[in-house]
Design an enzyme around this catalytic site. Sequence first.
Site, mmCIF file in Angstrom:
data_model
loop_
_atom_site.group_PDB
_atom_site.id
_atom_site.type_symbol
_atom_site.label_atom_id
_atom_site.label_comp_id
_atom_site.label_asym_id
_atom_site.label_seq_id
_atom_site.Cartn_x
_atom_site.Cartn_y
_atom_site.Cartn_z
ATOM 1 N N ILE A 1 0.845 -1.201 0.000
ATOM 2 C CA ILE A 1 0.000 0.000 0.000
ATOM 3 C C ILE A 1 0.885 1.257 0.000
ATOM 4 C CG2 ILE A 1 -1.903 1.191 1.146
ATOM 5 C CD1 ILE A 1 -2.579 -1.525 2.515
ATOM 6 N N SER B 1 -7.346 -0.955 10.225
ATOM 7 C CA SER B 1 -7.872 -2.062 9.422
ATOM 8 C C SER B 1 -9.316 -2.344 9.821
ATOM 9 C CB SER B 1 -7.015 -3.299 9.704
ATOM 10 O OG SER B 1 -7.658 -4.466 9.250
ATOM 11 N N THR C 1 -10.258 -4.960 10.569
ATOM 12 C CA THR C 1 -10.151 -5.975 11.617
ATOM 13 C C THR C 1 -10.562 -5.406 12.991
ATOM 14 O OG1 THR C 1 -8.701 -7.734 12.434
ATOM 15 C CG2 THR C 1 -7.694 -5.585 12.203
ATOM 16 N N TYR D 1 -2.784 -9.494 15.857
ATOM 17 C CA TYR D 1 -2.632 -8.443 14.834
ATOM 18 C C TYR D 1 -3.713 -7.380 15.022
ATOM 19 C CZ TYR D 1 -3.340 -6.118 10.348
ATOM 20 O OH TYR D 1 -3.553 -5.169 9.365
ATOM 21 N N LYS E 1 -3.715 -3.116 16.223
ATOM 22 C CA LYS E 1 -4.389 -1.992 15.545
ATOM 23 C C LYS E 1 -5.323 -1.270 16.517
ATOM 24 C CE LYS E 1 -2.550 -2.584 11.490
ATOM 25 N NZ LYS E 1 -1.490 -1.675 11.070
ATOM 26 N N TYR F 1 -8.745 0.220 6.506
ATOM 27 C CA TYR F 1 -8.800 -0.350 5.156
ATOM 28 C C TYR F 1 -9.664 -1.603 5.165
ATOM 29 C CZ TYR F 1 -4.166 1.962 5.192
ATOM 30 O OH TYR F 1 -3.113 2.818 5.359
ATOM 31 N N ASN G 1 -10.489 -4.606 2.044
ATOM 32 C CA ASN G 1 -9.555 -5.586 1.458
ATOM 33 C C ASN G 1 -8.857 -5.037 0.212
ATOM 34 O OD1 ASN G 1 -11.358 -7.073 3.259
ATOM 35 N ND2 ASN G 1 -10.365 -8.890 2.462
HETATM 36 P P1 NAD Z 1 3.541 -4.558 3.484
HETATM 37 O O1 NAD Z 1 4.128 -5.627 4.347
HETATM 38 O O2 NAD Z 1 3.569 -4.733 2.015
HETATM 39 O O3 NAD Z 1 4.244 -3.152 3.835
HETATM 40 C C1 NAD Z 1 4.767 -2.851 5.087
HETATM 41 C C2 NAD Z 1 6.135 -2.227 4.868
HETATM 42 O O4 NAD Z 1 6.678 -1.864 6.143
HETATM 43 C C3 NAD Z 1 7.146 -3.181 4.228
HETATM 44 O O5 NAD Z 1 7.816 -2.509 3.187
HETATM 45 C C4 NAD Z 1 8.104 -3.541 5.357
HETATM 46 O O6 NAD Z 1 9.410 -3.810 4.894
HETATM 47 C C5 NAD Z 1 8.035 -2.300 6.213
HETATM 48 N N1 NAD Z 1 8.322 -2.478 7.644
HETATM 49 C C6 NAD Z 1 7.774 -3.383 8.511
HETATM 50 N N2 NAD Z 1 8.242 -3.196 9.738
HETATM 51 C C7 NAD Z 1 9.128 -2.153 9.679
HETATM 52 C C8 NAD Z 1 9.927 -1.474 10.624
HETATM 53 N N3 NAD Z 1 9.947 -1.839 11.916
HETATM 54 N N4 NAD Z 1 10.700 -0.453 10.203
HETATM 55 C C9 NAD Z 1 10.702 -0.065 8.898
HETATM 56 N N5 NAD Z 1 9.960 -0.658 7.969
HETATM 57 C C10 NAD Z 1 9.168 -1.689 8.339
HETATM 58 O O7 NAD Z 1 2.050 -4.312 4.003
HETATM 59 P P2 NAD Z 1 0.877 -3.488 3.343
HETATM 60 O O8 NAD Z 1 -0.105 -4.442 2.800
HETATM 61 O O9 NAD Z 1 1.412 -2.435 2.458
HETATM 62 O O10 NAD Z 1 0.236 -2.862 4.652
HETATM 63 C C11 NAD Z 1 0.632 -1.581 5.130
HETATM 64 C C12 NAD Z 1 -0.087 -1.285 6.431
HETATM 65 O O11 NAD Z 1 -1.490 -1.385 6.222
HETATM 66 C C13 NAD Z 1 0.232 -2.256 7.570
HETATM 67 O O12 NAD Z 1 0.287 -1.524 8.764
HETATM 68 C C14 NAD Z 1 -0.957 -3.198 7.586
HETATM 69 O O13 NAD Z 1 -1.211 -3.735 8.855
HETATM 70 C C15 NAD Z 1 -2.082 -2.251 7.160
HETATM 71 N N6 NAD Z 1 -3.207 -2.968 6.546
HETATM 72 C C16 NAD Z 1 -2.983 -3.750 5.454
HETATM 73 C C17 NAD Z 1 -4.043 -4.444 4.876
HETATM 74 C C18 NAD Z 1 -3.814 -5.329 3.672
HETATM 75 O O14 NAD Z 1 -4.700 -6.116 3.341
HETATM 76 N N7 NAD Z 1 -2.700 -5.241 2.983
HETATM 77 C C19 NAD Z 1 -5.330 -4.325 5.414
HETATM 78 C C20 NAD Z 1 -5.520 -3.499 6.521
HETATM 79 C C21 NAD Z 1 -4.444 -2.822 7.087
HETATM 80 C C1 UD1 Z 2 -7.560 -10.945 6.323
HETATM 81 C C2 UD1 Z 2 -7.412 -10.835 7.812
HETATM 82 C C3 UD1 Z 2 -7.614 -9.391 8.209
HETATM 83 C C4 UD1 Z 2 -6.615 -8.508 7.478
HETATM 84 C C5 UD1 Z 2 -6.782 -8.718 5.978
HETATM 85 C C6 UD1 Z 2 -5.748 -7.971 5.188
HETATM 86 C C7 UD1 Z 2 -8.045 -13.017 8.727
HETATM 87 C C8 UD1 Z 2 -9.060 -13.775 9.496
HETATM 88 N N1 UD1 Z 2 -8.343 -11.735 8.463
HETATM 89 O O1 UD1 Z 2 -8.859 -10.496 5.970
HETATM 90 O O2 UD1 Z 2 -7.453 -9.232 9.605
HETATM 91 O O3 UD1 Z 2 -6.836 -7.135 7.781
HETATM 92 O O4 UD1 Z 2 -6.631 -10.118 5.673
HETATM 93 O O5 UD1 Z 2 -4.466 -8.480 5.387
HETATM 94 O O6 UD1 Z 2 -7.017 -13.544 8.364
HETATM 95 N N2 UD1 Z 2 -10.190 -17.086 1.167
HETATM 96 C C9 UD1 Z 2 -10.287 -18.323 0.575
HETATM 97 N N3 UD1 Z 2 -9.132 -18.969 0.224
HETATM 98 C C10 UD1 Z 2 -7.892 -18.421 0.403
HETATM 99 C C11 UD1 Z 2 -7.801 -17.140 1.000
HETATM 100 C C12 UD1 Z 2 -8.969 -16.504 1.381
HETATM 101 O O7 UD1 Z 2 -11.381 -18.843 0.397
HETATM 102 O O8 UD1 Z 2 -6.880 -19.073 0.072
HETATM 103 C C13 UD1 Z 2 -11.433 -16.368 1.530
HETATM 104 C C14 UD1 Z 2 -11.558 -16.038 3.004
HETATM 105 O O9 UD1 Z 2 -12.173 -17.092 3.693
HETATM 106 C C15 UD1 Z 2 -12.401 -14.749 2.956
HETATM 107 C C16 UD1 Z 2 -11.975 -14.081 1.645
HETATM 108 O O10 UD1 Z 2 -11.399 -15.125 0.856
HETATM 109 O O11 UD1 Z 2 -13.771 -15.067 2.862
HETATM 110 C C17 UD1 Z 2 -10.932 -12.982 1.851
HETATM 111 O O12 UD1 Z 2 -9.851 -13.500 2.610
HETATM 112 P P1 UD1 Z 2 -8.496 -12.672 2.847
HETATM 113 O O13 UD1 Z 2 -8.003 -12.149 1.547
HETATM 114 O O14 UD1 Z 2 -7.590 -13.523 3.646
HETATM 115 O O15 UD1 Z 2 -8.974 -11.407 3.675
HETATM 116 P P2 UD1 Z 2 -9.794 -11.342 5.058
HETATM 117 O O16 UD1 Z 2 -9.986 -12.655 5.667
HETATM 118 O O17 UD1 Z 2 -11.017 -10.527 4.805
#
Ligand code: NAD
Ligand code: UD1
Length: 337
Positions: free
Chosen positions: A12, A124, A126, A148, A152, A176, A178
């Site tokens: 992101i 998130s 979550t 996790y 948050k 966020y 998904n």
């Molecule tokens: P990501 O793992 O791709 O990015 C995180 C980045 O932070 C990476 O580049 C990693 O190297 C860096 N990092 C981790 N710990 C560090 C530290 N201590 N010091 C410096 N750099 C560090 O993850 P993302 O998907 O881009 O997610 C970004 C944020 O959004 C996270 O906080 C995550 O929890 C939150 N978030 C993500 C999702 C998702 O589905 N991707 C959903 C909800 C919230």
């Molecule tokens: C998950 C995390 C959530 C986190 C988010 C982004 C859990 C329980 N929740 O959300 O806390 O913020 O990722 O990182 O882990 N699915 C399948 N097969 C797969 C993978 C997923 O059927 O191999 C289904 C899941 O059951 C769900 C949907 O796809 O219904 C989305 O899953 P996923 O992408 O893992 O996201 P979340 O579970 O919503």
Amino acid sequence: MSILVTGGAGFIGSHTVVELINAGFEPVIADNFSNSSPVVIDRIEKITGKRPTLYTGDVRDVAFLTDIFEKENIESVIHFAGYKAVGESCEKPLMYFDNNFISTIKLLEVCEKFGVKKFVFSSSATVYGIPETVPLEEGMPLSCTNPYGRTKLVIEDMLRDIYKADNSMSIMLLRYFNPIGAHESGLIGEDPAGIPNNLLPYITQVAIGRLARLGVFGNDYPTVDGTGVRDYIHVVDLAKGHVKAIEWADKNTGCEAVNLGTGNGYSVLQIVSSFEKASGMPVPYDIKPRRDGDVAENFCDPTKAKSLLGWQAEYGIEKMCIDSWNWQKNNPNGYNN
Ligand code: NAD
Ligand code: UD1
């Protein structure tokens, strides 16, 4: 004036850095590459024509942070850095509290020292725990089901307390839903280490032949077709939401939680079918038992994002699938080509 983007090389973060540059801001990335690749910086430069300033180090390291704040004219911070795998957080809770919570405390201490008051935090969906009703609104009760999620929630609570103590701060808690998709150039995208936990990267890796078949976790939920429903959002839309959050922080004080999602829910099988259509690739799957901790349905009410930030998602599921596939096709092994 610059914006410090911790975790700016991640999924992101990298898309947000691109949108910040496009909007005329000057992002400064701090990343330790624990879950990303330095190649991302070259790719951002290729997309935008500008190379963002990079500091390689750990956000828990106060000396590292202080050096950045001394050298750069940091006005606001977007804090992405942290770990995000739910399953891993259950096995290694301390590691998650250390990286997610401690990094945020250290960062806020340095912000306080340098008088930086604009802070955008990656929260998130979550934090809604196991929702009783959907769509999810920001005022609904918060809880968590895993370490996790607890990191948050605790950080959100801490930021609310910090705002109570200093009303001149501008704090944005972005929840966020998904995030999927990728930049349409196919140059940056999601590159999970090991076998993906999340649905879209799993699907794209099946389509490219890295994984054999998708496991669909449960088809007996009370949803449209029995499979889990989620609010998928294009990562570029999400990135633009951060630009709006920074613009809000530039003009307002407060501490606000805002959902970033589309407000539309899609089931796992609807996603499989949209992806097959968008990519022309088959995604064979098997129905598996439900995954622990999964909820049936999860999607947001995005009204507040529109009224407060003037932001709403533009891209639909087809574009999300096309861009996810374009990224995977161009980078079959992610950044490790
Ligand atoms: P990501 O793992 O791709 O990015 C995180 C980045 O932070 C990476 O580049 C990693 O190297 C860096 N990092 C981790 N710990 C560090 C530290 N201590 N010091 C410096 N750099 C560090 O993850 P993302 O998907 O881009 O997610 C970004 C944020 O959004 C996270 O906080 C995550 O929890 C939150 N978030 C993500 C999702 C998702 O589905 N991707 C959903 C909800 C919230
Ligand atoms: C998950 C995390 C959530 C986190 C988010 C982004 C859990 C329980 N929740 O959300 O806390 O913020 O990722 O990182 O882990 N699915 C399948 N097969 C797969 C993978 C997923 O059927 O191999 C289904 C899941 O059951 C769900 C949907 O796809 O219904 C989305 O899953 P996923 O992408 O893992 O996201 P979340 O579970 O919503």
